[in-house]
Scaffold this motif. Structure first.
Motif, mmCIF file in Angstrom:
data_model
loop_
_atom_site.group_PDB
_atom_site.id
_atom_site.type_symbol
_atom_site.label_atom_id
_atom_site.label_comp_id
_atom_site.label_asym_id
_atom_site.label_seq_id
_atom_site.Cartn_x
_atom_site.Cartn_y
_atom_site.Cartn_z
ATOM 1 N N GLU A 241 34.019 38.247 31.520
ATOM 2 C CA GLU A 241 34.246 38.786 32.860
ATOM 3 C C GLU A 241 35.695 39.199 33.043
ATOM 4 N N TYR A 244 36.351 42.556 31.454
ATOM 5 C CA TYR A 244 35.852 43.663 32.270
ATOM 6 C C TYR A 244 36.730 43.866 33.503
ATOM 7 N N ALA A 245 37.154 42.768 34.128
ATOM 8 C CA ALA A 245 38.011 42.872 35.306
ATOM 9 C C ALA A 245 39.330 43.553 34.958
ATOM 10 N N ASN A 246 39.825 43.287 33.760
ATOM 11 C CA ASN A 246 41.061 43.926 33.325
ATOM 12 C C ASN A 246 40.890 45.441 33.240
ATOM 13 N N ASP A 249 41.176 46.676 36.681
ATOM 14 C CA ASP A 249 42.573 46.598 37.114
ATOM 15 C C ASP A 249 43.400 47.754 36.555
ATOM 16 N N TRP A 275 28.694 42.880 35.913
ATOM 17 C CA TRP A 275 28.898 44.137 36.626
ATOM 18 C C TRP A 275 28.126 44.170 37.946
ATOM 19 N N LEU A 279 31.385 41.044 39.685
ATOM 20 C CA LEU A 279 32.314 42.167 39.841
ATOM 21 C C LEU A 279 31.739 43.312 40.676
ATOM 22 N N ARG A 282 33.844 44.721 43.616
ATOM 23 C CA ARG A 282 35.017 45.466 43.154
ATOM 24 C C ARG A 282 34.629 46.842 42.634
#
Length: 463
Positions: A241, A244-246, A249, A275, A279, A282
């Motif tokens: 996770e 993926y968040a990176n 970002d 996803w 997330l 986001r």
């Protein structure tokens, strides 16, 4: 690696200056793709790159010396007086005239694409000497452009049936990932450029340089930030996770489109619980578009299943043709296992599942740029006429009785339109030919832009 044009040929051609009849002054030869199982027509492309990159560079005295030494050690004759005459009397540029159809033209197989003649009557051997270099410069980009064009027709049909904006969607629907799968950087450049005749999505950067140098196109193709397995798995499975968040970002928060390979461990879990779970807000709140890339499993069933899960998690709308369109923040790209057959199957299954093809992009690698050869379109260059010392032209051709499919054309050729279709005819039997001189004795007579090639191909490809 190979810069000596005298050696860019088959060994046996070094002896051909001794084999033509003594009265020969001019040899005419043509290039065509013979009828074949792969395609009834082709997209002609790549000649201008060859003319600029190869024939525009004159041979030198050092080239002649090197070729002489190589041929002597290799066991074949060498035409030193002939090459010294090319250097002394033509500045090292080959005294040839090359006529061709406009690049980007869709041509039926069996129709001449190019015709070559020597313009120095002392050098009838020169016309077919360049067969090796010329054929490989043409068959490869033409075959890639043809393959890419067949994919374009398939994808366009799917878009026409399911999208409100087929032509707006089409340019970026097939992405080239083939650079690592080809035999050389030159192949990547020429093959990648040939694909860009039909589409604008590519990760083959050599193709962009080829477009600039040979066709005057400032930027022929585009790409986006994208993950690969190394950048995702380096975080470890327990931090999937975070990996993926990176990506969100670094890229999507800036309003950019970003592609993330999501099958490193469990694609279904990644889509449903990361996803579409932790997330999800986001992905929806930020600008840009997340493009999820499956990279394993069944190349048709897996992306269709992924689309259904994305619809459940992100929703979307129904377009004017009654097909589901995912929320614009999420899309899918399928590159693994894509070829003409699987692209067509995936389009059919996607539409059957009620989704517009807008939701999908396709990618191809080695299947686009490498899994083909000269025999895919059965390319050949054959002599078709000889002018003697009295100025009379004589037919030249082959007609093997045990293989009629290899019979060649006799007489210098013209290409004309009959009943709306291009056909080859003897010059004596035709009017104005579409084969026009593009090169003569070192001078590029006609320069075509990449925009012209693209427009011509698309106009004829899609009608």
């Amino acid at each position: 690696m190979m810069t000596n044009l005298i050696l860019a040929t088959d060994s046996y051609k070094q002896s051909h200056f001794l084999q033509y009849p003594p009265e020969a002054r001019t040899i005419s030869a043509y290039v065509e793709a013979r009828p074949n199982p792969f395609s009834e027509d082709l997209i002609f492309f790549g000649l201008q790159a060859f003319l600029i990159d190869h024939l525009s560079t004159p041979i030198s005295a050092a080239d002649i010396d090197e070729a002489d030494a190589v041929c002597a050690a290799h066991g074949v004759p060498f035409n030193r007086p002939g090459w010294e005459a090319v250097l002394a009397d033509h500045g090292g540029l080959l005294p040839l005239e090359i006529s061709a159809l406009p690049e980007g033209t869709i041509v039926p197989t069996g129709v001449p694409l190019i015709q070559v003649e020597n313009i120095d009557p002392r050098m009838p051997w020169l016309t077919t000497f360049i067969e090796t270099a010329l054929l490989r410069a043409i068959w490869y980009p033409t075959t890639v452009a043809t393959l890419s064009g067949k994919a374009k027709r398939i994808i366009h049909a799917g878009l026409v049936g399911s999208s409100d904006d087929p032509m707006g969607q089409l340019p970026f629907k097939l992405h080239d990932f083939g650079a690592r799968g080809v035999s050389s950087g030159e192949s990547a450049a020429l093959g990648g450029l040939a694909h860009l005749v039909n589409f604008q999505g590519t990760d083959t950067m050599e193709a962009l340089i080829a477009a600039r140098r040979f066709y005057g196109e400032e930027m022929a193709g585009f790409s986006i930030p994208a993950a690969e397995h190394s950048t995702m798995t380096s975080w470890g499975e327990d931090r999937e996770e975070a990996a993926y968040a990176n990506m969100l970002d670094r890229f999507k928060s800036e309003g950019r489109t970003v592609a993330v390979v999501s099958d490193s461990y469990d694609l279904d879990n990644a889509i449903e619980n990361i996803w579409g779970g932790s997330l999800r807000d986001r992905v929806l709140a930020e600008g840009g578009t997340l493009v999820i890339r499956p990279d394993s499993g069944d190349p048709v069933g897996t992306p269709v299943r992924a689309l259904q899960t994305l619809w459940e998690k992100f929703g979307g709308s129904v377009n004017g043709k009654g097909y589901r369109l995912l929320d614009p923040h999420v899309r899918l790209i399928q590159g693994d296992g894509m070829n003409l057959r699987s692209i067509a199957e995936l389009i059919d299954r996607t539409i059957e599942a009620g989704f517009a093809i807008d939701n999908l992009a396709f990618g191809m690698g080695g299947g686009l740029l490498q899994q083909l050869n000269r025999d895919t379109l059965r390319f050949a260059m054959k002599a078709n006429a000889m002018r003697d010392d009295a100025g009379t032209w004589h037919d030249v051709h082959k007609a093997p009785r045990n293989d009629p499919g290899k019979e060649s054309k006799a007489g210098r050729q013209a290409v004309v339109i009959e009943d709306g279709r291009l056909v080859g005819r003897r010059i004596e039997d035709a009017g104005a030919s579409l084969l026009e001189p593009v090169w003569r004795g070192g001078e590029l007579l006609k320069r075509v832009s990449f925009a012209e090639v693209r427009a011509r191909a698309e106009r004829q490809l899609l009608g």
